[in-house]
Motif scaffolding. Structure first.
Motif, PDB file in Angstrom:
ATOM      1  N   LEU A 254      14.941  18.726  15.246  1.00  8.63           N
ATOM      2  CA  LEU A 254      14.838  20.049  14.631  1.00  8.63           C
ATOM      3  C   LEU A 254      13.389  20.362  14.262  1.00  8.63           C
ATOM      4  N   VAL A 255      12.700  19.377  13.718  1.00 10.53           N
ATOM      5  CA  VAL A 255      11.284  19.562  13.384  1.00 10.53           C
ATOM      6  C   VAL A 255      10.483  19.894  14.637  1.00 10.53           C
ATOM      7  N   GLN A 256      10.708  19.141  15.692  1.00  9.78           N
ATOM      8  CA  GLN A 256       9.939  19.343  16.918  1.00  9.78           C
ATOM      9  C   GLN A 256      10.238  20.688  17.575  1.00  9.78           C
ATOM     10  N   ARG A 257      11.461  21.181  17.427  1.00  7.91           N
ATOM     11  CA  ARG A 257      11.816  22.467  18.021  1.00  7.91           C
ATOM     12  C   ARG A 257      11.261  23.654  17.234  1.00  7.91           C
ATOM     13  N   LEU A 258      11.193  23.531  15.911  1.00  8.89           N
ATOM     14  CA  LEU A 258      10.891  24.695  15.081  1.00  8.89           C
ATOM     15  C   LEU A 258       9.467  24.739  14.546  1.00  8.89           C
ATOM     16  N   ARG A 259       8.795  23.619  14.539  1.00 12.76           N
ATOM     17  CA  ARG A 259       7.451  23.592  13.965  1.00 12.76           C
ATOM     18  C   ARG A 259       6.512  24.498  14.767  1.00 12.76           C
ATOM     19  N   ASP A 260       5.677  25.238  14.053  1.00 10.31           N
ATOM     20  CA  ASP A 260       4.663  26.122  14.648  1.00 10.31           C
ATOM     21  C   ASP A 260       5.273  27.261  15.465  1.00 10.31           C
ATOM     22  N   LEU A 261       6.502  27.656  15.114  1.00  8.11           N
ATOM     23  CA  LEU A 261       7.124  28.768  15.832  1.00  8.11           C
ATOM     24  C   LEU A 261       7.267  29.983  14.920  1.00  8.11           C
ATOM     25  N   ASP A 262       8.225  30.816  15.246  1.00 10.44           N
ATOM     26  CA  ASP A 262       8.450  32.085  14.563  1.00 10.44           C
ATOM     27  C   ASP A 262       8.530  31.905  13.043  1.00 10.44           C
ATOM     28  N   PRO A 263       7.793  32.719  12.274  1.00 10.48           N
ATOM     29  CA  PRO A 263       7.848  32.616  10.804  1.00 10.48           C
ATOM     30  C   PRO A 263       9.248  32.779  10.232  1.00 10.48           C
ATOM     31  N   LYS A 264      10.145  33.417  10.975  1.00 10.86           N
ATOM     32  CA  LYS A 264      11.489  33.644  10.437  1.00 10.86           C
ATOM     33  C   LYS A 264      12.273  32.343  10.267  1.00 10.86           C
ATOM     34  N   VAL A 265      11.824  31.261  10.936  1.00  8.46           N
ATOM     35  CA  VAL A 265      12.522  29.985  10.771  1.00  8.46           C
ATOM     36  C   VAL A 265      11.844  29.115   9.713  1.00  8.46           C
ATOM     37  N   ARG A 266      10.808  29.645   9.066  1.00  6.70           N
ATOM     38  CA  ARG A 266      10.111  28.858   8.052  1.00  6.70           C
ATOM     39  C   ARG A 266      11.045  28.381   6.937  1.00  6.70           C
ATOM     40  N   PRO A 267      12.015  29.194   6.501  1.00  9.05           N
ATOM     41  CA  PRO A 267      12.944  28.691   5.469  1.00  9.05           C
ATOM     42  C   PRO A 267      13.690  27.427   5.899  1.00  9.05           C
ATOM     43  N   VAL A 268      13.945  27.288   7.190  1.00  3.83           N
ATOM     44  CA  VAL A 268      14.636  26.093   7.678  1.00  3.83           C
ATOM     45  C   VAL A 268      13.743  24.865   7.517  1.00  3.83           C
ATOM     46  N   LEU A 269      12.470  25.015   7.857  1.00  9.48           N
ATOM     47  CA  LEU A 269      11.547  23.895   7.710  1.00  9.48           C
ATOM     48  C   LEU A 269      11.338  23.539   6.244  1.00  9.48           C
ATOM     49  N   LEU A 270      11.306  24.537   5.391  1.00  7.25           N
ATOM     50  CA  LEU A 270      11.193  24.270   3.957  1.00  7.25           C
ATOM     51  C   LEU A 270      12.424  23.521   3.454  1.00  7.25           C
ATOM     52  N   TRP A 271      13.594  23.955   3.917  1.00 10.73           N
ATOM     53  CA  TRP A 271      14.842  23.277   3.556  1.00 10.73           C
ATOM     54  C   TRP A 271      14.816  21.826   4.019  1.00 10.73           C
ATOM     55  N   LEU A 272      14.352  21.607   5.246  1.00 12.41           N
ATOM     56  CA  LEU A 272      14.298  20.255   5.789  1.00 12.41           C
ATOM     57  C   LEU A 272      13.285  19.407   5.027  1.00 12.41           C
ATOM     58  N   ASP A 273      12.134  19.986   4.695  1.00 12.07           N
ATOM     59  CA  ASP A 273      11.126  19.247   3.927  1.00 12.07           C
ATOM     60  C   ASP A 273      11.674  18.818   2.570  1.00 12.07           C
ATOM     61  N   GLU A 274      12.462  19.686   1.953  1.00  9.42           N
ATOM     62  CA  GLU A 274      13.045  19.347   0.651  1.00  9.42           C
ATOM     63  C   GLU A 274      14.028  18.191   0.778  1.00  9.42           C
ATOM     64  N   ARG A 275      14.823  18.213   1.837  1.00 14.04           N
ATOM     65  CA  ARG A 275      15.778  17.119   2.049  1.00 14.04           C
ATOM     66  C   ARG A 275      15.049  15.794   2.278  1.00 14.04           C
ATOM     67  N   LEU A 276      13.977  15.843   3.044  1.00 14.07           N
ATOM     68  CA  LEU A 276      13.217  14.627   3.322  1.00 14.07           C
ATOM     69  C   LEU A 276      12.479  14.139   2.083  1.00 14.07           C
ATOM     70  N   ALA A 277      11.905  15.071   1.327  1.00 14.51           N
ATOM     71  CA  ALA A 277      11.179  14.699   0.115  1.00 14.51           C
ATOM     72  C   ALA A 277      12.102  14.018  -0.889  1.00 14.51           C
ATOM     73  N   ALA A 278      13.349  14.458  -0.933  1.00 15.37           N
ATOM     74  CA  ALA A 278      14.310  13.848  -1.852  1.00 15.37           C
ATOM     75  C   ALA A 278      14.566  12.385  -1.504  1.00 15.37           C
ATOM     76  N   GLN A 279      14.299  12.023  -0.259  1.00 14.31           N
ATOM     77  CA  GLN A 279      14.485  10.639   0.183  1.00 14.31           C
ATOM     78  C   GLN A 279      13.166   9.874   0.245  1.00 14.31           C
ATOM     79  N   GLY A 280      12.092  10.497  -0.258  1.00 14.84           N
ATOM     80  CA  GLY A 280      10.807   9.811  -0.302  1.00 14.84           C
ATOM     81  C   GLY A 280      10.121   9.699   1.036  1.00 14.84           C
ATOM     82  N   THR A 281      10.364  10.654   1.933  1.00 16.51           N
ATOM     83  CA  THR A 281       9.714  10.619   3.237  1.00 16.51           C
ATOM     84  C   THR A 281       9.248  12.017   3.608  1.00 16.51           C
TER      85      THR A 281
END
Length: 306
Positions: A254-281
């Motif tokens: 998902l990261v590889q597909r969405l990174r550096d693409l349309d700004p409209k998917v930025r909320p998805v990357l933020l959501w994913l970053d939050e999930r990863l941060a909660a696990q310390g990665t």
């Protein structure tokens, strides 16, 4: 299972029996109950000999050799899983989807695997098997002692067969605890049984990770409106992934597909970053770890089959 990301509870199959399944939860994104590959610290020949001596001291056997767990049912089930895995990967290739190097090597050399499975079944007569000394304790309790010897050799060589290393390993073991003539005869077939067991575990991971990446692609396509799809809002698309752990392969794809693409998917990357941060990665750490795992799996699959 270690390596799953995000909050939520991972249930075993037994715990899930009788419980309603939430249709909004992705089965692929959930933490899969996959058995770990047979892989431990990689030893050189001298360290391997030391380990053989320690193993000989630690491995006690039962008084009644007739007691024990048969290997044949598991070997047959391994064959079933390997055939299903081959068919699944072959379908992916026919659909012109990308596969990992480990998957490609597995498919290209499956005829060797199939031949070995047939030989194992032919060479594993139950009557003879019942006469082998059985382990009295440990994770292989009630399995033949020689099976435990082969398991340790495979684990500490990353499944790479070296006749001289195997000979020295067995000799070092026998300096402490002699094996029976029957066990010495069974070393070769026990080694093949363990290698097939390890290949089954790797094949299951290959197929599971491929399915996880496909689901990540489907999510990315729905968000981006790829092809004839109408773009789906992030809030709607992510709802089914909100309450379950995310598979690492899914998250990386998902990261590889969405990174550096349309700004409209930025909320998805933020959501994913939050999930990863909660696990310390982080996404970068996860991508690095996933690539390392794929490389390790490729090496082990090649070691098993060659």
């Amino acid at each position: 299972m270690p390596g799953c990301l995000g909050g939520g509870l991972s249930l075993t199959n037994q715990q899930m029996v009788g419980k309603p399944v939430n249709p909004m939860v992705s089965p692929i994104a959930m933490c899969a109950e996959l058995e770990e590959p047979i892989r431990a610290e990689l030893f050189g020949v001298e360290r391997l000999e030391q380990h053989a001596a320690s193993l000989a001291v630690a491995q006690g056997v039962t008084d009644d050799v007739r007691m024990g767990r048969l290997l044949t049912p598991r070997v047959l089930d391994n064959g079933r899983v390997l055939v299903e895995s081959y068919q699944s990967i072959a379908r992916t290739i026919r659909d012109e989807k990308a596969i990992t190097p480990a998957a490609e090597w597995f498919v290209d050399n499956f005829h060797i695997v199939d031949e070995q499975l047939r030989e194992i079944i032919d060479d594993l007569p139950p009557g003879y098997y019942r006469q082998l000394p059985k382990l009295a304790s440990g994770h292989l309790q009630n399995y033949p002692r020689v099976f435990g010897v082969a398991w340790a050799f495979v684990a500490h060589t990353d499944s790479r067969f070296d006749p001289d290393m195997l000979r020295r390993f067995v000799v070092a073991y026998q300096h402490v605890q002699p094996l029976t003539i029957g066990e010495l005869w069974a070393v070769a077939i026990s080694l093949r049984v363990v290698l097939v067991e390890n290949l089954r575990r790797l094949a299951e991971r290959i197929v599971h990770s491929r399915r996880a990446r496909l689901e990540a692609d489907e999510l990315a396509d729905s968000l981006l409106g790829s092809g004839a799809l109408v773009p789906e809002s992030p809030a709607t698309a992510l709802r089914r992934f909100e309450y379950s752990p995310l598979d690492p392969a899914f998250a990386v794809q998902l990261v590889q597909r969405l990174r550096d693409l349309d700004p409209k998917v930025r909320p998805v990357l933020l959501w994913l970053d939050e999930r990863l941060a909660a696990q310390g990665t982080t996404a970068d750490d996860l991508v690095h770890a996933e690539h390392q795992q794929q490389a390790a799996m490729s090496v082990t699959v090649r070691n098993i089959i060659t």
